[in-house]
Every structure is written in structure tokens, then in C-alpha cells.
Motif scaffolding. Structure first.
Motif, short mmCIF file in Angstrom:
data_model
loop_
_atom_site.label_atom_id
_atom_site.label_comp_id
_atom_site.label_asym_id
_atom_site.label_seq_id
_atom_site.Cartn_x
_atom_site.Cartn_y
_atom_site.Cartn_z
N SER A 1 0.83 -1.20 0.00
CA SER A 1 0.00 0.00 0.00
C SER A 1 0.87 1.25 0.00
N ASN B 1 -0.83 4.19 0.52
CA ASN B 1 -1.69 5.11 1.25
C ASN B 1 -0.85 5.87 2.28
N ASP C 1 -1.43 7.06 5.28
CA ASP C 1 -1.48 6.55 6.65
C ASP C 1 -0.73 5.23 6.77
N ASP C 2 -0.86 4.34 5.77
CA ASP C 2 -0.17 3.06 5.81
C ASP C 2 1.35 3.24 5.74
N ARG D 1 2.63 4.53 9.07
CA ARG D 1 2.69 3.45 10.05
C ARG D 1 3.88 2.55 9.77
N GLU D 2 4.09 2.20 8.50
CA GLU D 2 5.19 1.31 8.13
C GLU D 2 6.55 1.91 8.51
#
Length: 236
Positions: free
Chosen positions: A176, A178, A180-181, A184-185
Motif C-alpha cells: 500500500s 496510502n 497513513d499506511d 505506520r510502516e
């Protein structure tokens, strides 16, 4: 009303657009990345129809010396021509009542162009933001933005593909991109999504993370970044 006042491309450009063009008349890509000013921007829209939908919020934060300047932000709600309730305003938690009280694009956009100044414009999937900003600029200011843009989604894709080549030999194309993803990653500070200023701050942290990684890989100047972009699609 005269014909040239009705049709944007026949109207003399607004002074802020003329000044914007002058700032980039002799633009150089040869300077180190840290010498450029960046404005990280996000727009909230009534939808993604490129002909019908409108900007209802602009959020932006300035980056100087590759550091976020929290004292230099821009955040405005904008009253669209169509202020009927719709799914987009619910997603962004912006109510029709807030939009009714907001200033029109004609008041907000000149202030935003002045805020941009000579900065490079950064966004996540920045082509969408640039399309709607330039559509509004053509309609209200008689011209388009001259600021070069950098897309953090493409930067992230290029960075992850380079990592795959270095360590694994192939990439998981289902990953992803995205905002937000990715945040987070990469263990970045997290901000509230679907808010123009908060998304701009989220993108700013992602941008600085990726620039540091790219500098470690030998990309030092804006020209280096653009050259890499020809093969990795890092910039637009």
C-alpha cells in the motif's frame, strides 16, 4: 461584463500569478536539497470528479533547511459554489454550515499563492492537488502555478523499489502507498486523517524521511532527484 473578464485565458493574470511566474523565471535545479524551501500541501475536495468537484479546504506547512516550520502553516476552509451536504464533507468532518461561513476561493487563493512564494510544492499523489489548484487558479487568477512539485507517493514507491533491488531482487507489488499506511510502516508521527493541515503535516514527515533515505543513497541536489525520477517516477 467584457469578454476577456468572462474567459480566464483572455484575462490579464492576477498580480500574484505574475509574481509567481517571475520567481521561477531562472529556476535552478543544481542546488543541494537543503537549500530549497518546500511547502507541503493537501487539499480536501467535494469529490474526485475533475470537472465538477471543488476544493473545500487547503492546508500547508513550510519546510526550511529540511526542517518543518510549525510557525509557518496555512489552513483555510473555502466556500464552494455547491454547498449541499455530500459524502465528501462527511468524510472530512466539515459541515455545510462551516462551508457557508467560509470565504470564497477568490479570497483564499491569492493568500495561498503568496504563502507558496518560491517554494517547491510537495504532496501525496500531488497530481490531484495540482489539478484542482490550477483549475481554481485559471478560473480566479487567470493563470496556473509555476512551482515545481514533488510527489511523496512516487518517492515512496521509488525508495521501496530500490530497497527491493538491493536486498531482495523483487518487490511485493500489492504493498500500500496510502499516506497513513506508509506513515505506520515507517514509524512516523501520526496525525488525524482527512484534515487538510494534519494531512499536510503527515506528508511533511514522510517527505523528510524519504529525502534522508535518498540522500544516504547519493541523491544530493534537486537535479539528482529529477534524474532519478526519469527512471523511478519520483517527481512530477
Amino acid at each position: 461584463m467584457k469578454l476577456f473578464e468572462k474567459i480566464p485565458w483572455l484575462r490579464k493574470p492576477h498580480p500574484v500569478i505574475q509574481r509567481n511566474r517571475e520567481l521561477f523565471a531562472e529556476f535552478s535545479q543544481a542546488r543541494p536539497l537543503g537549500e530549497y524551501t518546500f511547502v507541503v500541501c493537501d487539499t480536501e475536495l467535494t469529490g474526485l470528479n475533475r470537472r465538477r468537484d471543488e476544493i473545500i479546504s487547503i492546508g500547508a506547512v513550510r519546510i526550511v533547511n529540511l526542517q518543518i516550520e510549525l510557525s509557518q502553516t496555512f489552513h483555510e476552509y473555502i466556500r464552494p459554489e455547491n454547498i449541499d451536504p455530500n459524502e465528501a464533507t462527511l468524510v472530512h468532518r466539515i459541515t455545510p454550515q462551516q462551508l457557508v461561513a467560509a470565504p470564497p476561493m477568490e479570497e483564499v487563493l491569492p493568500r495561498f499563492v503568496e504563502f507558496l512564494g518560491d517554494a517547491l510544492l510537495v504532496g501525496h499523489f500531488v497530481g490531484i492537488d495540482m489539478h484542482f489548484l490550477n483549475k481554481a487558479c485559471r478560473r480566479t487568477l487567470g493563470g496556473t502555478l509555476s512551482n515545481p512539485s514533488v510527489d511523496t507517493m512516487r518517492l515512496a514507491r521509488g525508495y521501496k523499489e530500490a530497497c527491493c533491488r538491493d536486498f531482495y531482487g523483487r518487490c511485493d507489488t500489492s504493498t500500500s502507498y496510502n499516506l497513513d499506511d506508509l506513515s505506520r510502516e515507517f514509524n512516523l508521527p501520526r496525525f488525524k486523517p482527512h484534515d487538510a493541515l494534519e494531512d499536510a503535516l503527515q506528508t511533511a514527515y514522510l517527505f523528510l524521511f524519504l529525502v534522508k533515505k535518498l540522500k544516504d543513497g547519493g541523491i544530493r541536489t534537486l537535479k539528482d532527484l529529477y534524474r532519478s525520477g526519469r527512471t523511478l517516477g519520483l517527481v512530477s
